[in-house]
Scaffold this motif. Structure first.
Motif, PDB file in Angstrom:
ATOM      1  N   ARG A   1      82.401  83.063   3.739  1.00  0.00           N
ATOM      2  CA  ARG A   1      80.966  83.345   3.833  1.00  0.00           C
ATOM      3  C   ARG A   1      80.550  84.352   2.761  1.00  0.00           C
ATOM      4  NH1 ARG A   1      83.305  86.311   7.951  1.00  0.00           N
ATOM      5  NH2 ARG A   1      82.685  88.512   8.140  1.00  0.00           N
TER       6      ARG A   1
ATOM      7  N   THR B   1      74.429  88.035   6.274  1.00  0.00           N
ATOM      8  CA  THR B   1      75.116  86.796   5.882  1.00  0.00           C
ATOM      9  C   THR B   1      74.119  85.822   5.288  1.00  0.00           C
ATOM     10  OG1 THR B   1      76.763  87.104   7.613  1.00  0.00           O
ATOM     11  CG2 THR B   1      76.542  84.899   6.688  1.00  0.00           C
TER      12      THR B   1
ATOM     13  N   TRP C   1      75.133  82.750   3.582  1.00  0.00           N
ATOM     14  CA  TRP C   1      75.642  81.409   3.926  1.00  0.00           C
ATOM     15  C   TRP C   1      77.124  81.516   4.297  1.00  0.00           C
ATOM     16  CZ3 TRP C   1      79.642  80.384   0.747  1.00  0.00           C
ATOM     17  CH2 TRP C   1      79.604  80.907  -0.545  1.00  0.00           C
ATOM     18  N   SER C   2      77.583  80.527   5.061  1.00  0.00           N
ATOM     19  CA  SER C   2      79.007  80.467   5.437  1.00  0.00           C
ATOM     20  C   SER C   2      79.428  79.012   5.534  1.00  0.00           C
ATOM     21  CB  SER C   2      79.233  81.173   6.785  1.00  0.00           C
ATOM     22  OG  SER C   2      78.546  80.492   7.824  1.00  0.00           O
TER      23      SER C   2
END
Length: 614
Positions: free
Chosen positions: A109, A117, A119-120
Motif C-alpha cells: 500500500r 492510505t 491506495w493498496s
C-alpha cells in the motif's frame, strides 16, 4: 585303546578352567563395545551439530536473500510511485504480478506524508483506499523511523486484524529531498518460512520463527519427535525487526531403538558364549569317543564303497556292451526292413523298369529300320539314339537308387535337403502308387532350410510312413490322396507332416503305434514304425501321430536343421518323379521321360517345390 582311555580321563581336568579365557574376553568385549558406542555417539553428535549450524546459516541466507530481492523490487515500485504520483495501470499490473509470485507478501500500500492510505493492492488484485493508516504501534514506529532517516525500516512482529503474525517493510518515497510518502509491504511470517526455506531443511529440521524476546511467533506442528540437544537459533538479515529462526533436528538422538537392539544382541551373545563354553566342555569327551567311532565307520565304509565301485564298473561295462550289441542288431533289423520293403515293391519296380527297357527296344527297332532305308535320315536317327540313351539313364537311375537304399553302410550325418530325400523315396513308390490309384502330393517350400541327417535313415522313415499310408488307403474307397508337407518350427527344427486319407485307427492303436512288434496287418512284423521312432529320436527329433478331421491319420516328425544352409545344386533341384499317368506314356518313344531344362527353370522359380502324382 590305552591312548584313547588316557585322553578320555584327562579331558575333564584339562578343560575344567577352559571357560576363564572366554569369560575374560567377553568382559573386554563389553568394555570395548561401550567405548566404541560412546565414541560413536560423540562423533555423531558433533557431526549433527555442525550440520545444524550449516543448515541454520543456509536458512538465514535463504530468507535474507528473499527479503533483499523483495526489497529491491519494492524499491523500484516506490520510485515509480514517486514519478507517477498516482497508481497507473502499468504500476498496478506490476505490483499484482509481483504479489502473485511472492506468496509471503500479503499486500502493498501507498501512504502519504500525512499517514493517509492513498491506495493498496493484494495478490487477488483487490484495490482499496482508506484515510487512515494501520494504527498498530509497531507499524507507526517503523513509519516514523523511515520518515526521519529516509531509509528502509522493518517493523516488529505484530498480529493483524485477521489474527496472522505479520511484519512490515517501510520504503520512504523522497523527491527533491522531500518526504512524499511511504510504500509499505506486509509479510506473513508463516508463509515466509514455508516459501523461503528449502524443502531439505523442512524434511530434516523443525523450524520455529522467534521474535526479539525469543517467543515463538508462528507455531508449526511437530511431524516427528525432535532431539532437544540439537537446536540452533540464528537472527535474520537485514536487521531491524528482531526476528530469529530456530532449527531443531528430527530424531531421538544416538540412543534409539537401533542401538538398544545392538546392546541387547551383544548381551545375548555374551550370555550365549558363556553357556556355549559350559556345554562345549561337556561335549568334548563325547566328541572324542564319537570321532573314534566315526573313523572306524569311515574305514568300513571306504571298503564297502571300493567293493561297490568295482561291481558298478563291471555293470557299466556290461551295459555298454549290451548297448553296442543293441545298436548292431537295430542296424541289421533296419537293413532287413529295407530289403523286406523292396521285396513287397518288387512287382511295381519290375513294371517301372519294364517301361524304359521297352522304350529302348522300340527305339532300337526304329533305328534299325532307319538304317535299312536307302536314304538315311541322320536327324531322325540321332533323335532315336538320344531317346535310347535317356531311357537307359532312367533305368540306371532306378537301379542306382535301389542299390543305395538296400546297401548296408555306416554313413555319418551330412547336410542334405529334404527335397532330394523325399524325391528319391517318391521315385521308389511311384509305380505302386499308380497301380493303387493313389495321388501323391509333395508340397515343400523352396526356401526350406537344409537338414543335418543320415540321408538313408531318413529315407527309411519316409518310406515306412508313406507305405503305411498307402496300405491304409487300400482298404477304403477312392479318392486316395497322400500328402507330404514341411515347415520350419524354429531355427533348429523342421516339422514334416505325412497325411493320408485311409481308415484311421482306434485310441489304443494310436497310443501303441510306435511300439515294437505292434501291428494291425496280418503279415506285418510290427517293426517299421518302431524303427522310424528310433531313427528320429537318434536325430534328436520327435515323431507322433494325430487323427484328421475327415478321415485318415497324419504322421508328424521333426528333424534338426543345419547350422549353415548350402545352396541347392542344379542336380538336386532337377530331381523329378517319373509320371504315373494311367496312359503309360513311357511306352511311347516320342514322349521324353525326363523334364527339359526349361521345365526345371520354371519349377525353381515357383515359391514351393511341388510334386503331384495322379
Amino acid at each position: 585303546m590305552h591312548a584313547q582311555a588316557h585322553v578320555t580321563n584327562a579331558s575333564p581336568t584339562r578343560d575344567r578352567h577352559a571357560w576363564i579365557g572366554p569369560a575374560v574376553l567377553s568382559g573386554l568385549f563389553i568394555a570395548l563395545l561401550a567405548g566404541v558406542l560412546w565414541l560413536m555417539e560423540l562423533q555423531s553428535l558433533t557431526t549433527k551439530r555442525a550440520d545444524l549450524t550449516s543448515a541454520s546459516h543456509a536458512a538465514v541466507d535463504a530468507v535474507g536473500t528473499r527479503l533483499v530481492t523483495n526489497r529491491d523490487r519494492m524499491t523500484a515500485f516506490a520510485n515509480a510511485a514517486a514519478t507517477d504520483g498516482q497508481l497507473s495501470e502499468r504500476l498496478r499490473n506490476g505490483i499484482v504480478g509481483f504479489l502473485t509470485s511472492r506468496r509471503e507478501l500479503t499486500g502493498i500500500r501507498f501512504v502519504d506524508k500525512d499517514m493517509a492510505t492513498r491506495w493498496s493492492l493484494t495478490r487477488d488484485a483487490d484495490e482499496g483506499a482508506s484515510s487512515e493508516m494501520n494504527t498498530h504501534p509497531a507499524s507507526i514506529v517503523a513509519f516514523k523511523r523511515a520518515q526521519l532517516e529516509h531509509k528502509i525500516a522493518n517493523s516488529a512482529v505484530f498480529t493483524n486484524d485477521e489474527g496472522d503474525m505479520v511484519f512490515e517493510t517501510h520504503l520512504p518515497i523522497v523527491r527533491d529531498n522531500r518526504f512524499e510518502g511511504m510504500l509499505i509491504g506486509t509479510y506473513d511470517c508463516a508463509f515466509m518460512v514455508r516459501m523461503a526455506l528449502p524443502r531439505s531443511i523442512h524434511e530434516q529440521y523443525h523450524v520455529d520463527l522467534l521474535d526479539d524476546r525469543s517467543r515463538v511467533i508462528v507455531p508449526f506442528a511437530l511431524e516427528q519427535p525432535v532431539d532437544e540437544r540439537l537446536s540452533h537459533t540464528a537472527y535474520l538479515w537485514p536487521p531491524g525487526n528482531g526476528i530469529a529462526i530456530r532449527l531443531q533436528r528430527y530424531g531421538s538422538g544416538f540412543w534409539g531403538w537401533g542401538v538398544t537392539v545392538l546392546i541387547a544382541l551383544s548381551v545375548s551373545l555374551v550370555l550365549g558364549m558363556a553357556w556355549g563354553m559350559w556345554s562345549l566342555n561337556k561335549q568334548i569327551i563325547k566328541r572324542t569317543a564319537a570321532e573314534q567311532a566315526l573313523r572306524e565307520a569311515r574305514d568300513e565304509l571306504e571298503d564297502r564303497v571300493a567293493e561297490r565301485t568295482a561291481d558298478l564298473q563291471a555293470e557299466v561295462h556290461e551295459r555298454q556292451l549290451a548297448e553296442q550289441r543293441l545298436r548292431q542288431h537295430q542296424k541289421q533289423l533296419t537293413h532287413v526292413a529295407r530289403l523286406s520293403t523292396l521285396g513287397e515293391m518288387a512287382a511295381s519296380l519290375a513294371h517301372e523298369l519294364h517301361q524304359p527297357l521297352g522304350s529302348i527296344a522300340s527305339y532300337a527297332d526304329g533305328s534299325i529300320m532307319l538304317l535299312e532305308r536307302e536314304e538315311l535320315d541322320r536327324r531322325q536317327l540321332g533323335m532315336a539314339l538320344k531317346e535310347m540313351a535317356g531311357q537307359a539313364r532312367r533305368a540306371g537311375k532306378i537301379i542306382h537308387h535301389l542299390r543305395d537304399f538296400v546297401t548296408e553302410r555306416a554313413e555319418p550325418r551330412t547336410i542334405d535337403h529334404l527335397h532330394r530325400l523325399t524325391a528319391e523315396v517318391v521315385e521308389l513308390l511311384a509305380p505302386e502308387a499308380r497301380q493303387s490309384q493313389i495321388e501323391l502330393h509333395i508340397d515343400l517350400p523352396s526356401n526350406l532350410p537344409a537338414v543335418l541327417v543320415d540321408g538313408i535313415q531318413v529315407q527309411q522313415v519316409l518310406l515306412n510312413v508313406l507305405r503305411n499310408g498307402m496300405e491304409s488307403m487300400a482298404a477304403t474307397k477312392p479318392p486316395h490322396r497322400l500328402e507330404v508337407t514341411a515347415k520350419p518350427v524354429h531355427d533348429e527344427l523342421i516339422e514334416v507332416r505325412i497325411r493320408d486319407s485311409g481308415a484311421g485307427c482306434t485310441d489304443e492303436q494310436l497310443n501303441r503305434m510306435f511300439d515294437s512288434f505292434f501291428t494291425t496287418k496280418e503279415t506285418g512284423m510290427g517293426m517299421g514304425m518302431a524303427i522310424s521312432r528310433s531313427i528320429i529320436e537318434a536325430h534328436d527329433g520327435r515323431i507322433w501321430a494325430t487323427r484328421n478331421d475327415d478321415r485318415g491319420l497324419t504322421i508328424h516328425f521333426t528333424l534338426p536343421t543345419a547350422l549353415e544352409t548350402p545352396s541347392r545344386t542344379d542336380a538336386d533341384e532337377s530331381k523329378q518323379v517319373p509320371s504315373t499317368d494311367d496312359t503309360n506314356d513311357a511306352d511311347d518313344p516320342t514322349v521324353p521321360l525326363t523334364p527339359t531344362r526349361d521345365e526345371e527353370s520354371d519349377e525353381r522359380s515357383t515359391q514351393h517345390s511341388e510334386i503331384s502324382i495322379p
